[in-house]
Design an enzyme around this catalytic site. Structure first.
Site, PDB file in Angstrom:
ATOM      1  N   ASP A  18       7.857 -35.323 -54.428  1.00  0.00           N
ATOM      2  CA  ASP A  18       8.888 -34.462 -55.013  1.00  0.00           C
ATOM      3  C   ASP A  18       8.357 -33.735 -56.250  1.00  0.00           C
ATOM      4  OD1 ASP A  18      11.355 -33.317 -55.233  1.00  0.00           O
ATOM      5  OD2 ASP A  18      12.326 -35.046 -56.153  1.00  0.00           O
ATOM      6  N   ASN A  66      15.830 -30.829 -45.125  1.00  0.00           N
ATOM      7  CA  ASN A  66      15.106 -29.645 -45.630  1.00  0.00           C
ATOM      8  C   ASN A  66      15.314 -28.397 -44.775  1.00  0.00           C
ATOM      9  OD1 ASN A  66      12.154 -31.444 -46.906  1.00  0.00           O
ATOM     10  ND2 ASN A  66      14.071 -30.905 -47.922  1.00  0.00           N
TER      11      ASN A  66
END
Ligand code: FPP
Length: 258
Positions: A18, A66
């Site tokens: 991340d 996503n």
């Protein structure tokens, strides 16, 4: 590297990579520039893990959620994946790294699926390390797929509901092909699992770092492993039992068998 005891390595390291977007935004660049640098961090981490002798590395490269990002970013991520599947081929072959992938791979564009299949098949016999890419992956989705498969087996009289145990479920989870997670790393400062490897992380040691993924490198991996090696893993047992070490090992064996 001197921080790490090579005799007590985690057997399966999983990483939530991340912070690519924030890395890019902090430099006034588009988010895709962060993903590109993120690919360099993937290479550095893969090399370091291989050099150390870690048997399995699972990377959360693209979550099921996503797909809801802006289409341009989704396209850039898929393109980057496709580029890496070509550019990293020699790295995998030279280091005898087996590539595998988990997730709802059928949702990837056909050209990405083809490249993935080509490289997974080309590297399938390697035993140096498994690099497992989680693509279009979600831990709940993986469990849903396994439950559906089990229900079908019950329907077809292939298994009795009373025979459904942890092992029967784990066998239907592709993420468990490389065993349970020992060390789960998340970069970028957030402290959550975000639908990653829900089953396999049941007894994982969690390591959170503020470092953004594009800045992660071999040294960052060594620090995470050093922290892991400082933890006492109890698997639900008591710490001071006379034979704590052997029962812990036994539990670990059991976990791996599952
Ligand atoms: C999370 O950062 C990262 C991703 C959604 C993608 C991960 C992709 C890579 C590391 C690039 C290439 C990987 C391979 C395997 C080829 P974010 O965008 O959510 O960052 P933010 O939280 O700062 O916005």
């Amino acid at each position: 590297m001197a921080l790490v005891e090579v005799s007590r390595l985690p057997q399966h390291v999983a990483i939530i990579m991340d912070g690519n977007g924030r890395w890019a935004q902090a430099r006034g660049k588009p988010r895709t520039a962060g993903h590109e640098r993120g690919a360099d961090a993937v290479r550095a981490t893969m090399r370091a893990a291989r050099r150390l002798g870690i048997p399995a590395l699972t990377l959360y490269a693209f979550s099921e959620q996503n797909w809801d990002r802006p289409q341009a970013e989704v396209n850039a991520l898929v393109d980057l994946l496709c580029e890496c599947l070509v550019s990293e081929r020699n790295e995998l072959v030279d280091n005898e790294i087996r590539l595998s992938a988990i997730g709802r791979l059928h949702k990837l564009p056909q050209h990405a699926q083809s490249r993935l299949q080509k490289l997974t098949s080309e590297t399938k016999a390697y035993e140096g390390m498994t690099l497992n890419l989680a693509l279009s992956y979600g831990g709940r989705e993986e469990l849903v797929d396994a439950v559906r498969a089990l229900a079908n087996k019950v329907h077809a009289d292939e298994i009795d509901p009373s025979d459904i145990d942890e092992s029967a479920i784990a066998q239907l989870l592709p993420s468990m092909d490389v065993g349970p997670v020992d060390l789960l790393i998340r970069t970028g400062g957030e402290q959550r699992i975000s639908n990653f490897l829900l089953w396999g992380s049941a007894y994982a040691e969690l390591y959170f770092t503020e470092e953004l993924w594009p800045d992660f490198d071999a040294n960052s991996l060594y620090c995470a492993i050093e922290a892991y090696q400082g933890r006492e893993r109890r698997f639900g047992l008591v710490p001071d039992a006379e034979d704590a070490a052997s029962t812990t090992e036994a539990r670990k064996e059991l976990e791996r068998a599952i």
